[in-house]
Design an enzyme around this catalytic site. Structure first.
Site, PDB file in Angstrom:
ATOM      1  N   ASP A  82       0.850  -1.194   0.000  1.00 45.62           N
ATOM      2  CA  ASP A  82       0.000   0.000   0.000  1.00 45.62           C
ATOM      3  C   ASP A  82       0.891   1.252   0.000  1.00 45.62           C
ATOM      4  OD1 ASP A  82      -2.436   1.387   0.189  1.00 45.62           O
ATOM      5  OD2 ASP A  82      -2.371   1.431   2.382  1.00 45.62           O
ATOM      6  N   GLU A 134      -1.473   5.935  -8.646  1.00 45.75           N
ATOM      7  CA  GLU A 134      -2.428   6.953  -8.169  1.00 45.75           C
ATOM      8  C   GLU A 134      -2.258   8.255  -8.922  1.00 45.75           C
ATOM      9  OE1 GLU A 134      -3.093   7.222  -3.949  1.00 45.75           O
ATOM     10  OE2 GLU A 134      -3.594   9.348  -4.054  1.00 45.75           O
ATOM     11  N   ALA A 214     -11.476   5.225   2.346  1.00 50.40           N
ATOM     12  CA  ALA A 214     -12.900   4.878   2.221  1.00 50.40           C
ATOM     13  C   ALA A 214     -13.551   4.463   3.541  1.00 50.40           C
ATOM     14  CB  ALA A 214     -13.054   3.772   1.181  1.00 50.40           C
ATOM     15  N   ILE A 256      -9.576   0.155   3.277  1.00 47.76           N
ATOM     16  CA  ILE A 256     -10.105   0.467   4.612  1.00 47.76           C
ATOM     17  C   ILE A 256      -9.065   0.147   5.683  1.00 47.76           C
ATOM     18  CG2 ILE A 256     -11.879  -0.149   6.314  1.00 47.76           C
ATOM     19  CD1 ILE A 256     -13.670  -0.716   3.758  1.00 47.76           C
TER      20      ILE A 256
HETATM   21  P1  13P Z   1      -8.931   5.060   5.561  1.00 48.02           P
HETATM   22  O1  13P Z   1      -8.027   5.907   6.382  1.00 48.02           O
HETATM   23  O2  13P Z   1     -10.166   5.805   5.163  1.00 48.02           O
HETATM   24  O3  13P Z   1      -9.266   3.765   6.221  1.00 48.02           O
HETATM   25  O4  13P Z   1      -8.160   4.709   4.184  1.00 48.02           O
HETATM   26  C1  13P Z   1      -7.184   3.703   4.171  1.00 48.02           C
HETATM   27  C2  13P Z   1      -6.382   3.691   2.908  1.00 48.02           C
HETATM   28  O5  13P Z   1      -6.685   4.338   1.920  1.00 48.02           O
HETATM   29  C3  13P Z   1      -5.185   2.846   2.897  1.00 48.02           C
HETATM   30  O6  13P Z   1      -4.453   2.998   1.730  1.00 48.02           O
HETATM   31  O1  G3H Z   2      -3.218   4.931   3.719  1.00 47.72           O
HETATM   32  C1  G3H Z   2      -2.528   4.596   4.650  1.00 47.72           C
HETATM   33  C2  G3H Z   2      -2.906   3.501   5.566  1.00 47.72           C
HETATM   34  O2  G3H Z   2      -3.970   3.903   6.419  1.00 47.72           O
HETATM   35  C3  G3H Z   2      -1.716   3.018   6.331  1.00 47.72           C
HETATM   36  O3  G3H Z   2      -1.300   3.943   7.272  1.00 47.72           O
HETATM   37  O4  G3H Z   2       1.116   4.461   6.924  1.00 47.72           O
HETATM   38  O5  G3H Z   2       0.034   4.612   9.199  1.00 47.72           O
HETATM   39  O6  G3H Z   2       0.471   2.391   8.149  1.00 47.72           O
HETATM   40  P1  G3H Z   2       0.189   3.842   7.916  1.00 47.72           P
HETATM   41 ZN    ZN Z   3      -4.534   4.963   0.887  1.00 44.19          ZN
END
Ligand code: 13P
Ligand code: G3H
Ligand code: ZN
Length: 309
Positions: A82, A134, A214, A256
């Site tokens: 991510d 993105e 989201a 999420i």
């Molecule tokens: P939220 O903070 O809304 O849960 O989004 C999480 C997200 O986009 C992780 O990449």
């Molecule tokens: O979009 C980000 C996620 O909520 C992960 O957050 O970088 O604090 O692990 P983090």
């Molecule tokens: Zn994100």
């Protein structure tokens, strides 16, 4: 069930008018809660790891947890990076066994974002790894922001079409008004579905779009956190109806994290408040794992992906 790539999941999702849930993991309890929910509802699942989570839990541990999830469940599960912020990080997780990556070049100018994304795609594709990119800046879009500034954060449909064509990325995270965290809107929640439709129209048919930020930041969990000593003020998320609508369009992946954090924190706060003498970690991490499971079940129902494994 063998680990499954996201391309196949997204194709089915867009054909079927639902979205796959992508949930952030940081530790064993979170992963177990998520996997239990998806397995129970027979939903395809994406477990995703941020750079921060990888640093916290360590790559080797996360891989073993993922392997255990795949071995012990009957659903297709992908392990996704991510918000990868560099080619090096994407390469490291591809070499280290992740099933897909996100390269997030959204903070760079258009051409730089294209160049970085292309470089990751060129490394990932020959290795069978799909790439999410993105375009547009995810941020709270406030009612009082001028139109020009407001427009600047949304994904531009023409740019999206050019970006996808030139980079060859397999899915695209778009900005239509969502934002990360528990404070998404100052007043009324608003997503730009018109913009989402325009983006969809200019991209190849059923091209998979991704919705970050989201979480719905459900009132009952915010109130539970606050009842047991939390101080979350003016927290606001994306209403579940809006997520449902996005999932019925070409949004194939919905991210999420915050909602799971709130459920876990509310549960732990409750145990600490109601049983101040408790110090066995299993007595608060166990209920927290159950709270994650219940939250994920709720989310999977909103996304419409139950029974689609
Ligand atoms: P939220 O903070 O809304 O849960 O989004 C999480 C997200 O986009 C992780 O990449
Ligand atoms: O979009 C980000 C996620 O909520 C992960 O957050 O970088 O604090 O692990 P983090
Ligand atoms: Zn994100």
């Amino acid at each position: 069930m063998p680990k499954t790539g996201t391309c196949e999941m997204f194709k089915k999702a867009n054909d079927g008018g639902y979205a796959v849930g992508a949930f952030n993991i940081n530790d064993m309890e979170i992963l177990q809660g998520i996997v239990e929910a998806a397995d129970e509802l027979s939903a395809p699942l994406i477990l995703q790891v941020s750079a921060g989570a990888r640093k916290y839990a360590r790559h080797e541990y996360l891989m073993k947890l993922f392997e255990a999830a795949v071995e012990t469940s009957r659903i297709p599960i992908a392990l996704h990076l991510d918000h990868g912020d560099s080619f090096e990080l994407c390469k490291a997780v591809i070499d280290g066994g992740f099933s897909s990556v996100m390269i997030d070049g959204s903070k760079y100018p258009f051409e730089e974002n294209i160049a970085l994304t292309k470089k990751v795609v060129e490394y990932a594709h020959p290795r069978g790894i799909p790439v999410e990119a993105e375009l547009g800046k995810l941020a709270g879009v406030e009612d009082d922001v001028k139109v020009a500034a407001n427009e600047a954060v949304y994904t531009d449909p023409k740019e999206a079409a050019e970006f996808v064509e030139r980079t060859g990325c397999d899915s695209l995270a778009v900005a239509i008004g969502t934002s990360h965290g528990a404070y998404k809107f100052k007043s009324e929640a608003k997503l730009n579905f018109e913009r989402l439709g325009e983006i969809q129209k200019l991209l190849p048919e059923k091209y998979p779009l991704v919705l970050h930020g989201a979480s719905s930041v459900l009132t009952e969990f915010v109130e539970m956190c606050n009842k047991f000593g939390g101080q979350l003020k003016n927290a606001k998320g994306v209403p579940e109806e809006m997520i449902k609508k996005a999932a019925s369009m070409n949004v194939a992946k919905v991210n999420i994290d915050t909602d799971l954090r709130l459920a876990m924190t509310a549960s732990i706060r409750r145990v600490f408040t109601e049983q101040p003498g408790e110090f066995d970690p299993r007595k608060y991490l166990g209920p927290a794992r159950d709270a994650i499971r219940d939250m994920v079940k709720r989310k999977l129902a909103v996304l419409g992906c139950g029974g689609k494994a």
